[in-house]
Design a protein around this motif. Structure first.
Motif, mmCIF file in Angstrom:
data_model
loop_
_atom_site.group_PDB
_atom_site.id
_atom_site.type_symbol
_atom_site.label_atom_id
_atom_site.label_comp_id
_atom_site.label_asym_id
_atom_site.label_seq_id
_atom_site.Cartn_x
_atom_site.Cartn_y
_atom_site.Cartn_z
ATOM 1 N N GLU A 136 36.819 46.884 43.910
ATOM 2 C CA GLU A 136 36.826 46.080 45.134
ATOM 3 C C GLU A 136 35.894 46.722 46.154
ATOM 4 N N THR A 137 35.409 45.908 47.067
ATOM 5 C CA THR A 137 34.489 46.423 48.088
ATOM 6 C C THR A 137 35.041 46.284 49.506
ATOM 7 N N GLU A 138 36.084 45.471 49.669
ATOM 8 C CA GLU A 138 36.689 45.265 50.987
ATOM 9 C C GLU A 138 38.043 45.959 51.038
ATOM 10 N N LEU A 139 38.341 46.576 52.198
ATOM 11 C CA LEU A 139 39.580 47.335 52.338
ATOM 12 C C LEU A 139 40.827 46.504 52.036
ATOM 13 N N PRO A 140 40.955 45.271 52.559
ATOM 14 C CA PRO A 140 42.159 44.489 52.236
ATOM 15 C C PRO A 140 42.316 44.249 50.741
ATOM 16 N N ARG A 212 37.413 42.968 28.287
ATOM 17 C CA ARG A 212 36.743 42.916 29.584
ATOM 18 C C ARG A 212 36.089 41.564 29.855
ATOM 19 N N LYS A 213 36.385 40.562 29.048
ATOM 20 C CA LYS A 213 35.795 39.240 29.265
ATOM 21 C C LYS A 213 36.542 38.541 30.393
ATOM 22 N N SER A 214 35.789 38.081 31.383
ATOM 23 C CA SER A 214 36.398 37.581 32.616
ATOM 24 C C SER A 214 37.061 36.223 32.450
ATOM 25 N N ASN A 215 36.891 35.570 31.317
ATOM 26 C CA ASN A 215 37.513 34.255 31.110
ATOM 27 C C ASN A 215 38.880 34.353 30.448
ATOM 28 N N TYR A 216 39.396 35.574 30.308
ATOM 29 C CA TYR A 216 40.752 35.801 29.805
ATOM 30 C C TYR A 216 41.623 36.341 30.929
ATOM 31 N N ASN A 217 42.884 35.887 30.965
ATOM 32 C CA ASN A 217 43.873 36.386 31.925
ATOM 33 C C ASN A 217 43.359 36.318 33.361
ATOM 34 N N VAL A 218 42.871 35.147 33.725
ATOM 35 C CA VAL A 218 42.424 34.911 35.099
ATOM 36 C C VAL A 218 43.667 34.730 35.977
ATOM 37 N N ALA A 219 43.667 35.356 37.142
ATOM 38 C CA ALA A 219 44.830 35.309 38.032
ATOM 39 C C ALA A 219 44.380 35.636 39.449
ATOM 40 N N THR A 220 45.290 35.489 40.396
ATOM 41 C CA THR A 220 44.911 35.694 41.789
ATOM 42 C C THR A 220 44.436 37.110 42.054
ATOM 43 N N TRP A 221 44.890 38.097 41.263
ATOM 44 C CA TRP A 221 44.485 39.480 41.524
ATOM 45 C C TRP A 221 43.031 39.755 41.115
ATOM 46 N N ASN A 222 42.389 38.812 40.398
ATOM 47 C CA ASN A 222 40.986 39.035 40.031
ATOM 48 C C ASN A 222 40.073 37.867 40.404
ATOM 49 N N LEU A 223 40.612 36.853 41.078
ATOM 50 C CA LEU A 223 39.819 35.671 41.419
ATOM 51 C C LEU A 223 38.624 35.987 42.308
ATOM 52 N N ALA A 224 38.746 37.010 43.141
ATOM 53 C CA ALA A 224 37.653 37.326 44.065
ATOM 54 C C ALA A 224 36.366 37.668 43.334
ATOM 55 N N HIS A 225 36.479 38.070 42.075
ATOM 56 C CA HIS A 225 35.292 38.495 41.320
ATOM 57 C C HIS A 225 34.988 37.562 40.150
ATOM 58 N N THR A 249 50.665 33.672 38.218
ATOM 59 C CA THR A 249 51.612 34.657 38.717
ATOM 60 C C THR A 249 52.041 34.347 40.149
ATOM 61 N N GLY A 250 53.305 34.622 40.449
ATOM 62 C CA GLY A 250 53.812 34.420 41.793
ATOM 63 C C GLY A 250 54.047 32.976 42.168
ATOM 64 N N TYR A 251 54.176 32.099 41.165
ATOM 65 C CA TYR A 251 54.340 30.677 41.466
ATOM 66 C C TYR A 251 55.631 30.418 42.240
ATOM 67 N N ASP A 252 56.747 30.909 41.745
ATOM 68 C CA ASP A 252 58.039 30.604 42.366
ATOM 69 C C ASP A 252 58.241 31.295 43.708
ATOM 70 N N SER A 253 57.783 32.528 43.820
ATOM 71 C CA SER A 253 58.026 33.298 45.041
ATOM 72 C C SER A 253 57.153 32.861 46.211
ATOM 73 N N GLY A 254 56.062 32.149 45.900
ATOM 74 C CA GLY A 254 55.107 31.782 46.934
ATOM 75 C C GLY A 254 53.997 32.802 47.105
ATOM 76 N N ALA A 255 54.152 33.979 46.464
ATOM 77 C CA ALA A 255 53.115 35.010 46.570
ATOM 78 C C ALA A 255 51.809 34.528 45.951
ATOM 79 N N GLY A 256 51.906 33.740 44.891
ATOM 80 C CA GLY A 256 50.698 33.224 44.250
ATOM 81 C C GLY A 256 49.921 32.317 45.188
ATOM 82 N N ALA A 257 50.633 31.432 45.889
ATOM 83 C CA ALA A 257 49.967 30.526 46.822
ATOM 84 C C ALA A 257 49.327 31.296 47.975
ATOM 85 N N THR A 258 50.011 32.354 48.430
ATOM 86 C CA THR A 258 49.465 33.176 49.520
ATOM 87 C C THR A 258 48.158 33.835 49.090
ATOM 88 N N MET A 259 48.162 34.420 47.893
ATOM 89 C CA MET A 259 46.951 35.091 47.394
ATOM 90 C C MET A 259 45.862 34.079 47.050
#
Length: 346
Positions: A136-140, A212-225, A249-259
């Motif tokens: 990552e390149t941004e602090l958040p 390391r192929k980016s088209n596998y296991n895509v999720a909010t934690w890697n969408l930025a890249h 991931t995080g569908y029910d808790s709402g964390a997924g929508a936030t990310m």
């Protein structure tokens, strides 16, 4: 000779709609794969396997855990659903003897053929995917993603694939032994369910392939890249390659929508994908089952089990011996619940 391939997931009843979506998506691209459902709950009534997209159902009492009621009581719901993954994998490998076994978290959907995974498994007996593929390149984002991975595990165990031989079997056996005793959400102690253990995997298993192929296991934690777009033929593409599977991931808790709002708010393809997923869940009973109570959240008299009860019970061998089925309140002495309510030796 055609390879024998099985896929499985692990749920409680409220995740059953997600498991149905996943199994349907697997079967759409691989109708010859067998799909096993592991259920850490009491099956819904009625549960008709003939009408489900699953080929088999495995419940806690079928996994070979000695005194499974005692073992189950020690775990919260996510801990239990992840702790069963290793022993379910062992049982599937031993009972059905497939050439290859793939696990996918229930909140996942497959969008294209995964034959490339099987090709890899012919030469690599174990495949895992990391949460991040680049810094990552941004602090958040460092806080959201890299530090989160340091706490929860470098690899996302919402997916793994093994060959039923060599280090593939060795990994499952090692991992299962750890999960049997130490599958807890206890980050201060260095544990995060089944996942944190696999930080050891690259050292212990030198034939591990890190996918390391980016088209596998895509999720909010890697969408930025990852550049997610729609191809001219309607295929969802990730960095120009067909999306293999997406992890909601995080569908029910709402964390997924936030990310999602934080890292992909302007990406219409990704947002439409989440809308599609919501429709699929509703079609499979999300409204009825999504808030279904977990059978092991209460004693057999309906009284709620507190987390402190679980922790004390798993830390005290004497309690495990005295109350081999801690859910049972019908004993003459009232069982573990009565002992707890009397405030004995806590």
């Amino acid at each position: 000779m055609t390879s024998s391939i099985r896929c499985f997931t692990s749920v409680n009843n409220c995740y059953l709609p997600k498991a149905r979506v996943l199994a349907e998506s697997v079967k759409a691209h691989h109708p010859d794969w067998q799909f096993d459902l592991v259920l850490s709950d009491t099956p819904i009534d009625p549960f008709d396997l003939e009408k489900e997209p699953f080929d088999t159902l495995l419940t806690l009492d079928q996994l070979g855990v000695e005194n499974w009621q005692s073992w189950a009581f020690m775990h919260r719901v996510v801990e239990l659903c992840t702790a069963t993954k290793g022993m379910a994998a062992m049982r599937i490998l031993e009972e059905h003897n497939p050439n290859f076994l793939i696990y996918l978290d229930p909140d996942t959907a497959v969008f294209n053929s995964m034959d490339n995974l099987i090709d890899l498994l012919h030469t690599h007996p174990l495949i895992l995917t990391p949460h991040q593929l680049c810094p990552e390149t941004e602090l958040p984002a460092i806080i959201d993603n890299e530090i989160c991975s340091l706490k929860h595990g470098i690899f996302n165990l919402g997916f793994f694939a093994v060959k039923n031989a060599g280090q593939g079997r060795d990994f499952i056996q090692w991992w299962n032994e750890r999960l049997l005793h130490f599958c807890y959400d206890d980050i201060p102690s260095g544990l995060f369910t089944d996942q944190k253990w696999c930080d050891h995997a690259p050292v212990f298993f030198d034939q591990l392939h890190i996918l390391r192929k980016s088209n596998y296991n895509v999720a909010t934690w890697n969408l930025a890249h990852r550049d997610v777009a729609m191809g001219d033929d309607g295929t969802i593409l990730v960095d120009g390659r067909p999306l293999r599977f997406y992890h909601f991931t995080g569908y029910d808790s709402g964390a997924g929508a936030t990310m999602l709002a934080k890292y992909a708010s302007s990406n219409t393809v990704v947002n439409e994908l989440w809308d599609w997923y919501a429709r699929q869940l509703e079609r499979h009973g999300q409204e009825q089952l999504g808030r279904c109570p977990w059978a092991y959240s209460v004693f057999d008299n309906g009284e709620k089990i507190e987390n402190a009860m679980r922790r004390l019970y798993r830390d005290r061998k004497d309690l495990q011996i005295s109350f081999p089925d801690p859910f049972d309140t019908s004993r003459e002495d009232g069982g573990f619940l009565a002992w707890w309510q009397m405030g004995h030796d806590r």
